[in-house]
Design a protein around this motif. Structure first.
Motif, PDB file in Angstrom:
ATOM      1  N   PHE A 263      -1.450  56.887  39.944  1.00  0.00           N
ATOM      2  CA  PHE A 263      -0.470  57.659  40.682  1.00  0.00           C
ATOM      3  C   PHE A 263       0.084  58.735  39.764  1.00  0.00           C
ATOM      4  O   PHE A 263       0.492  58.457  38.624  1.00  0.00           O
ATOM      5  N   ASN A 264       0.103  59.988  40.236  1.00  0.00           N
ATOM      6  CA  ASN A 264       0.643  61.108  39.470  1.00  0.00           C
ATOM      7  C   ASN A 264       1.647  61.861  40.342  1.00  0.00           C
ATOM      8  O   ASN A 264       1.378  62.109  41.518  1.00  0.00           O
ATOM      9  N   LEU A 265       2.769  62.254  39.760  1.00  0.00           N
ATOM     10  CA  LEU A 265       3.804  62.946  40.517  1.00  0.00           C
ATOM     11  C   LEU A 265       4.468  63.996  39.626  1.00  0.00           C
ATOM     12  O   LEU A 265       4.766  63.750  38.461  1.00  0.00           O
ATOM     13  N   THR A 266       4.690  65.168  40.207  1.00  0.00           N
ATOM     14  CA  THR A 266       5.403  66.250  39.536  1.00  0.00           C
ATOM     15  C   THR A 266       6.482  66.790  40.458  1.00  0.00           C
ATOM     16  O   THR A 266       6.240  67.004  41.638  1.00  0.00           O
ATOM     17  N   ALA A 267       7.649  66.992  39.903  1.00  0.00           N
ATOM     18  CA  ALA A 267       8.745  67.628  40.642  1.00  0.00           C
ATOM     19  C   ALA A 267       9.302  68.740  39.773  1.00  0.00           C
ATOM     20  O   ALA A 267       9.592  68.530  38.598  1.00  0.00           O
ATOM     21  N   LYS A 268       9.444  69.940  40.349  1.00  0.00           N
ATOM     22  CA  LYS A 268       9.936  71.081  39.592  1.00  0.00           C
ATOM     23  C   LYS A 268      10.917  71.877  40.437  1.00  0.00           C
ATOM     24  O   LYS A 268      10.666  72.152  41.602  1.00  0.00           O
ATOM     25  N   THR A 269      12.015  72.215  39.809  1.00  0.00           N
ATOM     26  CA  THR A 269      12.982  73.086  40.455  1.00  0.00           C
ATOM     27  C   THR A 269      13.529  74.037  39.410  1.00  0.00           C
ATOM     28  O   THR A 269      14.026  73.615  38.363  1.00  0.00           O
ATOM     29  N   GLY A 270      13.387  75.306  39.662  1.00  0.00           N
ATOM     30  CA  GLY A 270      13.845  76.294  38.690  1.00  0.00           C
ATOM     31  C   GLY A 270      13.126  76.156  37.366  1.00  0.00           C
ATOM     32  O   GLY A 270      11.914  76.222  37.296  1.00  0.00           O
ATOM     33  N   ARG A 271      13.893  75.931  36.300  1.00  0.00           N
ATOM     34  CA  ARG A 271      13.324  75.856  34.958  1.00  0.00           C
ATOM     35  C   ARG A 271      13.097  74.425  34.492  1.00  0.00           C
ATOM     36  O   ARG A 271      12.677  74.207  33.360  1.00  0.00           O
ATOM     37  N   PHE A 272      13.389  73.446  35.333  1.00  0.00           N
ATOM     38  CA  PHE A 272      13.282  72.042  34.948  1.00  0.00           C
ATOM     39  C   PHE A 272      12.157  71.373  35.730  1.00  0.00           C
ATOM     40  O   PHE A 272      12.038  71.555  36.945  1.00  0.00           O
ATOM     41  N   SER A 273      11.326  70.604  35.031  1.00  0.00           N
ATOM     42  CA  SER A 273      10.239  69.891  35.701  1.00  0.00           C
ATOM     43  C   SER A 273      10.111  68.480  35.137  1.00  0.00           C
ATOM     44  O   SER A 273      10.451  68.215  33.982  1.00  0.00           O
ATOM     45  N   VAL A 274       9.616  67.579  35.971  1.00  0.00           N
ATOM     46  CA  VAL A 274       9.403  66.182  35.617  1.00  0.00           C
ATOM     47  C   VAL A 274       7.979  65.811  35.995  1.00  0.00           C
ATOM     48  O   VAL A 274       7.524  66.105  37.107  1.00  0.00           O
ATOM     49  N   ASN A 275       7.261  65.176  35.064  1.00  0.00           N
ATOM     50  CA  ASN A 275       5.921  64.660  35.336  1.00  0.00           C
ATOM     51  C   ASN A 275       5.914  63.172  35.062  1.00  0.00           C
ATOM     52  O   ASN A 275       6.435  62.712  34.036  1.00  0.00           O
ATOM     53  N   THR A 276       5.314  62.411  35.951  1.00  0.00           N
ATOM     54  CA  THR A 276       5.191  60.977  35.719  1.00  0.00           C
ATOM     55  C   THR A 276       3.828  60.503  36.199  1.00  0.00           C
ATOM     56  O   THR A 276       3.234  61.091  37.118  1.00  0.00           O
TER      57      THR A 276
END
Length: 804
Positions: A263-276
């Protein structure tokens, strides 16, 4: 270590303050600038368009203020853009010009346009072949890239299955990887993994194939890389994204050999991003047959011991990662990533024990080999208004623990001979702290200078439950500095050269071993007619032994012979030369190279007679010096637009000048070869059909020979959910359950044969689904490339689990 972290934090604050307030001391207000990012795609094939022209002009007066061309991934980044309203124009031969209006503000100076599709002009539409699939193999100036995500036969497997199909690599039945007949350094996303330091084979089995994006084969790393790896570097790129919004993928496989999920997930808003990412591999316990024959001669009397039995080993692997990334502004970026892996390998076994062809007893055994590892890194990058100038500082912590437990319960069948019960446990811990800084300065568009420094602090501890004073405490510290320069000798000839200096300090058991090495590298590359490239390269490399080689723990998990590491090993040093040729002919790819390598202090597994126990002792030694000549040829051909054929053949010689005190069976020159063939077809309706086959020749060391191996398989895949998902069936070695591998080792007055009947046949049903909008980016990470990895698993030497 605290001082290093404080220094890193101070540097980050200083450079961040300087970047955000360049007028410090002058009282002037800084002008906020940002960057505009986009990926240009073909509207029909959805493939990236490289060298597309992008220009940026102000809306109010039409004045052009910035521009450039897209890279090979279709990406363009325009830096130093002041807040305003702009018109972005995209143009390329054969495509309609496209214009996009954008507006940036001081509060939001950065603007990510995501993917922009451009349409072919009407007079070229009839010539477009809609493949919709990325090339499986790409040939680049300094590396060969295998795009695993484009190969349907990888679904449901692990990283070992992927590596077997990468050009120039050879993989044995245990998962040990070689490049051109020599050991390599394996990185994940450009950085080392603590699990790799223990055992490459185990680490590869932990990583699901569905998490792998591509594999890079780097045969001639520059001085910027750590000098580890006689054969070169393999870099595994996992699937990540840095898209605005939420995106991800889910993969699952159920099969007769193993089950897998990712399972791969990315969330990005503006200048901040999270990958798991989360992944698991669960292999069913399957019966494997292993036969050991050991003969030892003493006083002209030969005693033979035969062990014939089966084991039901299983594998369980789990991994998870979390990454955070933040852009302070157009010039300052900070990112961090943490990854944890857990691996279990073991199970029960039963075997008969024969002495001089007479059955003397039965053995019930149990083996538990497990390890857990945490990798955490923090990276800060500073760019400037000068295009290409970059400063970075990084820190990394690696902490790992591996356990090796075994039980052997021997029941004697001979009157007067007692039963025996043996049990032992060994826990090894590895801690590593790293600080690194790099600087890149472009003097001009054709001249680039790089420099950097690095410090690595390692501690390895091995603890036993025997009650004896045998604990092992090993410190290894490495300091390094490098510089490189790249420039054009002519319009078509490029040069890149550099030197790396490394100082190593080793301390264990009141013994010290310090040494200093220089590692030069140089490469000349000439382009002919834009399609053909010639390359001449030289470099020097090193391989330091890791815990699996050094650990003096006496492993008695196999009642027939013992296994022990050697803490007195010296590092390998190799000199490498290569001449390469690559060309594109009407869509076909040809990549050929010849090479020469000379290695001193080569480390190999050897067998000795242990007079105290009367058994064979397997260990490691610096056995001598080797010279190797080799050739590699990779070709890719499309008989039709939707049918791809590719093959790779690799040849290398093996010859060793050994120490006089070590006796071996292979004196002379031997030839190793590896052959790979693949066929892939795309059909209407989203159907894909693929087949592959791999042949590995006999493999030689100074004392051993492993018989050849052959793997083959295929896959059928169907696109579903408007190409957002796929479902497929893959198969490996369908016509024979077991793969029989025989290894013969002959030392001084001892002989050993090992026959493994490994259950390789498998069938699997796989499913994958992508959601959101995916766009890949790469982040610069620390690369500790200086440890020789375990090419012969310590734990695999014991019990009845060899080959699992």
């Amino acid at each position: 270590m605290k001082k290093i972290l404080l220094l890193c934090a101070g540097l980050i604050i200083m450079f961040n303050a300087k970047a955000q307030f360049p007028g410090m001391g002058g009282g002037q207000k800084a002008t906020v600038t940002g960057r505009i990012t986009a990926v240009i795609l073909d509207s029909l094939t959805k493939q990236p368009i490289d060298y597309a022209t992008v220009s940026l002009a102000k809306v109010k007066d039409g004045k052009a203020i910035n521009g450039g061309v897209t890279d090979e991934k279709g990406k363009i980044v325009l830096q130093n853009v002041a807040p305003d309203e702009y018109k972005l124009s995209i143009g390329f031969i054969g495509y309609k010009t496209k214009t996009v209006i954008i507006k940036t503000t001081p509060e939001k100076p950065d603007y990510n346009l995501g993917s922009i599709s451009v349409s072919p002009t009407s007079n070229t539409l009839n010539e477009v072949n809609i493949i919709g699939q990325k090339a499986v193999v790409e040939n680049k100036i300094d590396r060969l890239v295998y795009n695993a995500e484009a190969d349907a036969t990888n679904a449901g497997g692990d990283a070992t299955d992927v590596m077997r199909k990468v050009p120039m690599l050879s993989v044995d039945i245990n998962g040990n990887v070689q490049l051109r007949g020599s050991s390599v350094r394996v990185l994940i996303n450009g950085k080392p993994s603590g699990t790799m330091a223990n055992s490459v084979a185990d680490a590869l089995k932990m990583l699901p194939a569905d998490q792998i994006k591509s594999v890079e084969v780097i045969t001639n790393p520059s001085a910027k890389y750590d000098a580890e790896g006689s054969g070169g570097i393999i870099n595994i790129i996992t699937k990540k994204s840095n898209a605005e919004g939420v995106s991800g993928s889910v993969n699952a496989t159920a099969g007769t050999r193993q089950n897998a999920g990712a399972f791969n997930l990315t969330a990005k808003t503006g200048r901040f991003s999270v990958n798991t990412a989360l992944g698991t591999q669960l292999a069913y316990p399957q019966e494997s047959r292993v036969v050991f024959l050991n003969e030892i001669t003493k006083n002209n009397v030969t005693t033979s011991v035969l062990q014939d039995g089966t084991s039901d080993w299983k594998r369980e692997a789990y991994n998870g990662s979390l990454g955070l990334d933040y852009d302070f502004n157009a010039y300052n970026n900070i990112s961090t990533n943490a990854k944890y892996t857990r691996f279990y390998n073991g199970g029960p076994g039963n075997s008969g024990f024969f002495t001089n062809n007479v059955k003397s007893g039965n053995i019930e055994s149990s083996t538990d080999m497990s390890n857990g590892n945490l990798d955490w890194n923090m990276d800060y990058k500073l760019t400037t208004k000068k295009q290409g100038e970059e400063f970075s500082i990084s820190g990394q912590l690696t902490a790992g623990k591996n356990t090796n437990e075994f039980i052997n319960d021997y029941k004697s069948l001979i009157v007067g001979m007692p039963d025996s019960y043996t049990a032992s446990s060994n826990v090894g811990e590895n801690k590593e702290y790293t600080a690194q800084t790099d600087y890149v300065y472009p003097f001009s568009k054709t001249v680039t200078f790089e420099a950097g420094g690095k410090a690595i602090f390692r501690n390895i501890q091995s603890q036993y439950d025997t009650g004896l004073n045998q604990d092992f405490d090993y410190d290894q510290n490495v300091g390094a500095a490098y510089s490189t320069i790249a420039f054009n000798l002519t319009k078509k000839i490029q040069f890149k050269g550099g030197v790396r200096a490394e100082y190593t300090a080793i301390n264990f058991s009141n013994s010290k071993n310090d040494y200093f090495n220089l590692f030069p590298s140089a490469i000349l590359s000439q382009t002919i007619n834009g399609k053909t490239t010639l390359k001449l390269a030289y470099n020097r490399r090193v391989q330091r032994p890791s815990l699996a080689y050094l650990n003096p723990f006496l492993n008695k998990s196999n009642i027939s012979f013992d296994f022990q590491g050697n803490p007195d090993l010296a590092p390998e040093l190799s000199d490498n030369m290569e001449f390469g040729y690559s060309t594109y002919i009407k869509g076909s790819i040809i990549n050929a190279s010849v090479f020469y390598r000379s290695t001193k202090n080569i480390i190999e597994a050897i067998n000795k007679n242990d007079l105290s126990s009367g058994k064979i002792l397997s260990t490691f030694e610096n056995v001598g010096t080797t010279q190797s000549y080799g050739f590699n040829l990779f070709t890719s051909y499309n008989p039709t637009p939707k049918w791809t054929l590719m093959s790779n053949i690799a040849l290398n010689t093996y010859e060793i000048n050994s120490r006089e005190d070590i006796k071996g069976m292979n004196e002379g020159t031997f030839l190793n070869y590896n052959f790979f063939m693949r066929s892939a077809n795309s059909f209407k309706g989203g159907w894909n059909l693929e087949f592959f086959g791999v042949v590995n020749s006999p493999r030689y060391t100074y004392q051993s020979k492993t018989e050849p191996m052959f793997f083959y398989g295929g896959a059928v895949k169907k696109d579903i959910f408007k190409k957002q998902g796929t479902i497929g069936l893959n198969v490996l070695n369908p016509f024979k359950r077991d793969l029989h591998i025989e290894t013969v080792t002959q030392g001084d007055n001892n002989y050993q044969s090992q026959n493994i009947y490994y259950p390789l046949r498998s069938f699997g049903l796989n499913f994958s689904y992508k959601f959101g909008k995916l766009k890949f980016t790469e982040k610069k990470k620390i690369k500790n490339d200086d440890i020789k990895q375990d090419q012969n698993q310590q734990g695999g030497q014991g019990g009845m689990g060899q080959g699992k």
